[in-house]
Design a protein around this motif. Sequence first.
Motif, short mmCIF file in Angstrom:
data_model
loop_
_atom_site.label_atom_id
_atom_site.label_comp_id
_atom_site.label_asym_id
_atom_site.label_seq_id
_atom_site.Cartn_x
_atom_site.Cartn_y
_atom_site.Cartn_z
N UNK A 310 39.77 13.94 -34.25
CA UNK A 310 40.94 14.14 -35.12
C UNK A 310 41.72 12.87 -35.43
N UNK A 311 41.32 11.75 -34.86
CA UNK A 311 42.05 10.51 -35.14
C UNK A 311 41.60 9.40 -34.22
N UNK A 312 42.40 8.35 -34.15
CA UNK A 312 42.03 7.20 -33.31
C UNK A 312 43.28 6.56 -32.70
N UNK A 313 43.01 5.76 -31.68
CA UNK A 313 44.09 5.08 -30.93
C UNK A 313 44.33 3.69 -31.55
N UNK A 314 45.59 3.34 -31.66
CA UNK A 314 45.94 2.03 -32.23
C UNK A 314 46.67 1.17 -31.18
#
Length: 340
Positions: A310-314
């Motif tokens: 569902x997304x990614x870490x920044x």
Amino acid sequence: MERTEVNTLGEFGLIDHLTRNNETKQASTLLSVGDDAAVIDHFGKQTVISTDLLVDGVHFDLMYTPLKHLGYKSIVVNLSDIYAMNATPTHVTVSIAFSNRFSVEALDELYEGMYAACEKYNVDLIGGDTSTSPKGLVISVTAVGEVTPNEFVTRSGAKKGDLICVSGYLGGAYLGLTLLEREKKIFLESPGVQPDLENEAYIVGKLLKPEARKDVIEWLAENNIKPTSMMDVSDGLSSEVLHICKQSQCGAVLYEEKIPVHNDARQFAYKLELDPTACALSGGEDYELLFTIDQSDYEKMVLNEEVSVIGYITEPEKKPTIITKGGNTYDLIAQGWQHQ
Ligand code: TPS
């Protein structure tokens, strides 16, 4: 003496406050307060421990919760915390306090559900305590599990570039609660009106009879994927992602269109003019697993249809955000369930 109202701190603020001077002294305490469960070392073996409290009127409403389901759920929500540490639950203790409204037969039903969950997840009920209470029902369960040394997964290991994954569907339990609360209100105002819950079996089931994601933990192990961070979704996706960001010191980007909402839940949300994504972000009690994986595990991960990326870490300088279907970017704010 000064008097501060507890609700000025919120649930997590209160936990931080009560444990502000808590220093662990035992070398065997590997992980203390602040995760889904604690981890202790026993001569090289690692044990995971978690406790949950379920209170009548706060966590459940006996007007629409069969006692058997309540017993089942009270075990499952604890086991979910053990799985969320990448561990295998083995034992539970159960303590209850109940008013004289409860008969032996009623308590038998509650325990029938508890034993059914123990049977399903292969754990032993090994103790607990009982007491009377002036009002209602309180259930406290402690779950214990085992984990291969140093294979436990905390909330604090996510790093820039990791992918954010979640199992199953979100928002269903919240919509189930919304439906049952609405039916209860109608019933109290006009007794005799029979609710038609047939079409809403999915959301009612998600609320009243959740399951823990043992299958996902087993799949990850079989496929040699060790999440970099993990927790279960008990309070709502937005606050859980923010916990991972805070504890891993990172930011995150989520894509609205990737957040999994079951079609039956989506349809019911539309019926009430609710936004299905908002229900997933802010509703609680889905007991799905939220975890991050290294990018190199992506190809393997997409083979599991039970899990959505569902997304990614920044990097930590970037605030956690959500990108909507229309391409707008919003700050992710903690909308999750908080006890007042
Ligand atoms: C009567 N609810 C209770 S606990 C919880 C949620 C969303 C999140 C986890 O709590 N009122 C009634 N029944 C319900 N199921 C809810 C509210 C919703 P905790 O942080 O204590 O584990």
